[in-house]
Scaffold this motif. Structure first.
Motif, PDB file in Angstrom:
ATOM      1  N   SER A  55       0.769 -16.031  -9.335  1.00 19.90           N
ATOM      2  CA  SER A  55       0.182 -16.039 -10.664  1.00 19.90           C
ATOM      3  C   SER A  55      -0.346 -14.692 -11.162  1.00 19.90           C
ATOM      4  CB  SER A  55      -0.967 -17.051 -10.708  1.00 19.90           C
ATOM      5  OG  SER A  55      -1.971 -16.671  -9.785  1.00 19.90           O
ATOM      6  N   ALA A  56      -0.370 -13.660 -10.304  1.00 22.41           N
ATOM      7  CA  ALA A  56      -0.984 -12.398 -10.726  1.00 22.41           C
ATOM      8  C   ALA A  56      -0.442 -11.204  -9.944  1.00 22.41           C
ATOM      9  CB  ALA A  56      -2.495 -12.477 -10.548  1.00 22.41           C
ATOM     10  N   ASN A  57      -0.552 -10.046 -10.582  1.00 26.99           N
ATOM     11  CA  ASN A  57      -0.271  -8.758  -9.939  1.00 26.99           C
ATOM     12  C   ASN A  57      -1.467  -7.863 -10.241  1.00 26.99           C
ATOM     13  OD1 ASN A  57       2.464  -9.131  -8.928  1.00 26.99           O
ATOM     14  ND2 ASN A  57       3.013  -9.303 -11.095  1.00 26.99           N
ATOM     15  N   ILE A  58      -2.129  -7.399  -9.202  1.00 27.01           N
ATOM     16  CA  ILE A  58      -3.367  -6.638  -9.374  1.00 27.01           C
ATOM     17  C   ILE A  58      -3.224  -5.294  -8.686  1.00 27.01           C
ATOM     18  CG2 ILE A  58      -5.847  -6.607  -8.896  1.00 27.01           C
ATOM     19  CD1 ILE A  58      -5.513  -9.773  -8.666  1.00 27.01           C
ATOM     20  N   GLU A  59      -3.542  -4.228  -9.415  1.00 27.70           N
ATOM     21  CA  GLU A  59      -3.528  -2.889  -8.829  1.00 27.70           C
ATOM     22  C   GLU A  59      -4.964  -2.486  -8.504  1.00 27.70           C
ATOM     23  OE1 GLU A  59      -1.965   1.663  -9.674  1.00 27.70           O
ATOM     24  OE2 GLU A  59      -1.865   0.188 -11.291  1.00 27.70           O
ATOM     25  N   ILE A  60      -5.130  -1.985  -7.294  1.00 29.91           N
ATOM     26  CA  ILE A  60      -6.450  -1.533  -6.844  1.00 29.91           C
ATOM     27  C   ILE A  60      -6.312  -0.102  -6.351  1.00 29.91           C
ATOM     28  CG2 ILE A  60      -8.336  -1.948  -5.219  1.00 29.91           C
ATOM     29  CD1 ILE A  60      -7.280  -4.879  -5.119  1.00 29.91           C
ATOM     30  N   LYS A  61      -7.193   0.751  -6.824  1.00 25.75           N
ATOM     31  CA  LYS A  61      -7.186   2.155  -6.415  1.00 25.75           C
ATOM     32  C   LYS A  61      -8.505   2.463  -5.725  1.00 25.75           C
ATOM     33  CE  LYS A  61      -4.128   3.743 -10.073  1.00 25.75           C
ATOM     34  NZ  LYS A  61      -3.285   4.864  -9.807  1.00 25.75           N
ATOM     35  N   PRO A  62      -8.568   2.255  -4.401  1.00 22.85           N
ATOM     36  CA  PRO A  62      -9.813   2.587  -3.701  1.00 22.85           C
ATOM     37  C   PRO A  62     -10.124   4.085  -3.870  1.00 22.85           C
ATOM     38  CG  PRO A  62      -8.347   1.309  -2.302  1.00 22.85           C
ATOM     39  CD  PRO A  62      -7.563   1.729  -3.498  1.00 22.85           C
ATOM     40  N   VAL A  63     -11.341   4.393  -4.247  1.00 23.17           N
ATOM     41  CA  VAL A  63     -11.770   5.779  -4.436  1.00 23.17           C
ATOM     42  C   VAL A  63     -12.598   6.184  -3.223  1.00 23.17           C
ATOM     43  CG1 VAL A  63     -13.144   7.355  -5.854  1.00 23.17           C
ATOM     44  CG2 VAL A  63     -11.779   5.542  -6.943  1.00 23.17           C
ATOM     45  N   GLN A  64     -12.125   7.203  -2.503  1.00 24.05           N
ATOM     46  CA  GLN A  64     -12.863   7.635  -1.317  1.00 24.05           C
ATOM     47  C   GLN A  64     -14.056   8.478  -1.740  1.00 24.05           C
ATOM     48  OE1 GLN A  64     -10.570   9.293   1.879  1.00 24.05           O
ATOM     49  NE2 GLN A  64     -12.314   9.138   3.266  1.00 24.05           N
ATOM     50  N   LEU A  65     -15.244   8.002  -1.387  1.00 27.21           N
ATOM     51  CA  LEU A  65     -16.481   8.710  -1.688  1.00 27.21           C
ATOM     52  C   LEU A  65     -16.822   9.693  -0.577  1.00 27.21           C
ATOM     53  CD1 LEU A  65     -18.662   5.721  -2.970  1.00 27.21           C
ATOM     54  CD2 LEU A  65     -17.297   7.338  -4.322  1.00 27.21           C
ATOM     55  N   MET A  66     -16.384   9.327   0.631  1.00 26.43           N
ATOM     56  CA  MET A  66     -16.727  10.143   1.795  1.00 26.43           C
ATOM     57  C   MET A  66     -15.721   9.909   2.889  1.00 26.43           C
ATOM     58  SD  MET A  66     -20.467  10.139   3.437  1.00 26.43           S
ATOM     59  CE  MET A  66     -20.247   9.653   5.111  1.00 26.43           C
ATOM     60  N   ILE A  83       0.862  -1.181   0.000  1.00 31.02           N
ATOM     61  CA  ILE A  83       0.000   0.000   0.000  1.00 31.02           C
ATOM     62  C   ILE A  83       0.897   1.230   0.000  1.00 31.02           C
ATOM     63  CG2 ILE A  83      -1.799   1.277   1.236  1.00 31.02           C
ATOM     64  CD1 ILE A  83      -2.501  -1.477   2.599  1.00 31.02           C
ATOM     65  N   GLN A  84       0.685   2.122  -0.972  1.00 26.35           N
ATOM     66  CA  GLN A  84       1.454   3.357  -1.034  1.00 26.35           C
ATOM     67  C   GLN A  84       0.594   4.443  -1.658  1.00 26.35           C
ATOM     68  OE1 GLN A  84       5.101   3.207  -3.298  1.00 26.35           O
ATOM     69  NE2 GLN A  84       5.848   5.078  -2.353  1.00 26.35           N
ATOM     70  N   ASP A  85       0.527   5.576  -0.997  1.00 20.04           N
ATOM     71  CA  ASP A  85      -0.270   6.719  -1.450  1.00 20.04           C
ATOM     72  C   ASP A  85      -1.722   6.330  -1.732  1.00 20.04           C
ATOM     73  OD1 ASP A  85       2.008   8.350  -1.300  1.00 20.04           O
ATOM     74  OD2 ASP A  85       2.586   7.851  -3.361  1.00 20.04           O
ATOM     75  N   GLY A  86      -2.248   5.411  -0.924  1.00 17.97           N
ATOM     76  CA  GLY A  86      -3.633   4.988  -1.052  1.00 17.97           C
ATOM     77  C   GLY A  86      -3.874   3.918  -2.102  1.00 17.97           C
ATOM     78  N   ASP A  87      -2.883   3.666  -2.958  1.00 12.99           N
ATOM     79  CA  ASP A  87      -3.015   2.616  -3.970  1.00 12.99           C
ATOM     80  C   ASP A  87      -2.559   1.290  -3.390  1.00 12.99           C
ATOM     81  OD1 ASP A  87      -3.886   4.537  -5.734  1.00 12.99           O
ATOM     82  OD2 ASP A  87      -1.956   4.743  -6.754  1.00 12.99           O
ATOM     83  N   VAL A  88      -3.144   0.222  -3.887  1.00 14.77           N
ATOM     84  CA  VAL A  88      -2.864  -1.116  -3.364  1.00 14.77           C
ATOM     85  C   VAL A  88      -2.413  -2.022  -4.511  1.00 14.77           C
ATOM     86  CG1 VAL A  88      -3.834  -3.094  -2.129  1.00 14.77           C
ATOM     87  CG2 VAL A  88      -4.705  -0.786  -1.661  1.00 14.77           C
ATOM     88  N   TRP A  89      -1.346  -2.769  -4.265  1.00 13.41           N
ATOM     89  CA  TRP A  89      -0.899  -3.787  -5.208  1.00 13.41           C
ATOM     90  C   TRP A  89      -0.974  -5.126  -4.495  1.00 13.41           C
ATOM     91  CZ3 TRP A  89       1.240   1.000  -4.857  1.00 13.41           C
ATOM     92  CH2 TRP A  89       1.258   1.757  -6.028  1.00 13.41           C
ATOM     93  N   VAL A  90      -1.680  -6.058  -5.100  1.00 16.00           N
ATOM     94  CA  VAL A  90      -1.815  -7.408  -4.563  1.00 16.00           C
ATOM     95  C   VAL A  90      -1.092  -8.344  -5.520  1.00 16.00           C
ATOM     96  CG1 VAL A  90      -3.409  -9.229  -3.874  1.00 16.00           C
ATOM     97  CG2 VAL A  90      -4.049  -6.826  -3.529  1.00 16.00           C
ATOM     98  N   SER A  91      -0.133  -9.088  -4.982  1.00 13.46           N
ATOM     99  CA  SER A  91       0.659  -9.994  -5.810  1.00 13.46           C
ATOM    100  C   SER A  91       0.579 -11.408  -5.272  1.00 13.46           C
ATOM    101  CB  SER A  91       2.127  -9.559  -5.819  1.00 13.46           C
ATOM    102  OG  SER A  91       2.253  -8.245  -6.311  1.00 13.46           O
ATOM    103  N   SER A  92       0.522 -12.344  -6.201  1.00 16.12           N
ATOM    104  CA  SER A  92       0.591 -13.768  -5.879  1.00 16.12           C
ATOM    105  C   SER A  92       1.580 -14.390  -6.858  1.00 16.12           C
ATOM    106  CB  SER A  92      -0.785 -14.425  -6.005  1.00 16.12           C
ATOM    107  OG  SER A  92      -1.142 -14.535  -7.363  1.00 16.12           O
TER     108      SER A  92
END
Length: 178
Positions: A167-178, A156-165
């Motif tokens: 077999s995969a590397n996935i980037e997730i950018k949670p968007v704060q609604l509130m 987790i860096q600057d609110g962005d998340v990287w999930v690695s296994s």
């Protein structure tokens, strides 16, 4: 006859650079018979995003009066209530009244915007509530990682998340609604 939960073992190596938290976790999750892989992985992601001493999974889908994850203090007061999905206003109000802080992670295809439009005005009254939207494609990619034994590296860096296994590397950018 009730269906049994599936036991999932998850090894997480967490590097949360935003909070300067670096730790490995061996977690056991019970996947309720009605819980799909996407929801299970969103639950695991929410754990990683909120990890603190005493954070624990609850009965989740098996209990209407508990969140997915919570942190209670030594006086048994709820410090953090972590909710998933698109709950109705009554459930959010209940969570905000029972806990010092509530974090909601919304996910799903084509229904988050409709839910947000419906509840946005009503939810702004809750000062102890934070809401994050998770991209459907990213959470679907997470779902593909489900196995009885999961090994993940989460950064987790600057609110962005990287999930690695393996077999995969996935980037997730949670968007704060509130």
């Amino acid at each position: 006859m009730a269906l049994k939960s599936t036991i999932i073992k998850a090894q997480l190596s967490l590097s949360d650079m935003d909070r300067h938290l670096y730790q490995d976790f061996n977690l056991t999750l019970a996947q309720h018979s009605s819980e799909n892989a996407q929801r299970l992985m969103v639950r695991l992601l929410a754990y990683a995003l909120n990890v603190c001493e005493g954070l624990e999974f609850t009965k989740g889908l098996s209990a209407d009066d508990e969140p997915e994850i919570w942190h209670k203090n030594y006086s048994n007061e709820i410090e953090l209530w972590v909710e998933l999905g698109l709950p109705d206003e009554k459930r959010v109000k209940k969570a905000c009244n029972k806990s010092k802080n509530v974090v909601l992670y919304t996910y799903g295809e084509n229904n988050q915007a409709v839910w947000w439009k419906k509840y946005q005005q009503k939810l702004h009254d809750f000062k102890n509530l934070s809401i994050f939207s998770l991209d459907f494609a990213a959470t679907q990619s997470l779902a593909e990682l489900v196995d009885r034994n999961i090994s993940l590296t989460i950064t987790i860096q600057d609110g962005d998340v990287w999930v690695s296994s393996d077999s995969a590397n996935i980037e997730i950018k949670p968007v704060q609604l509130m």
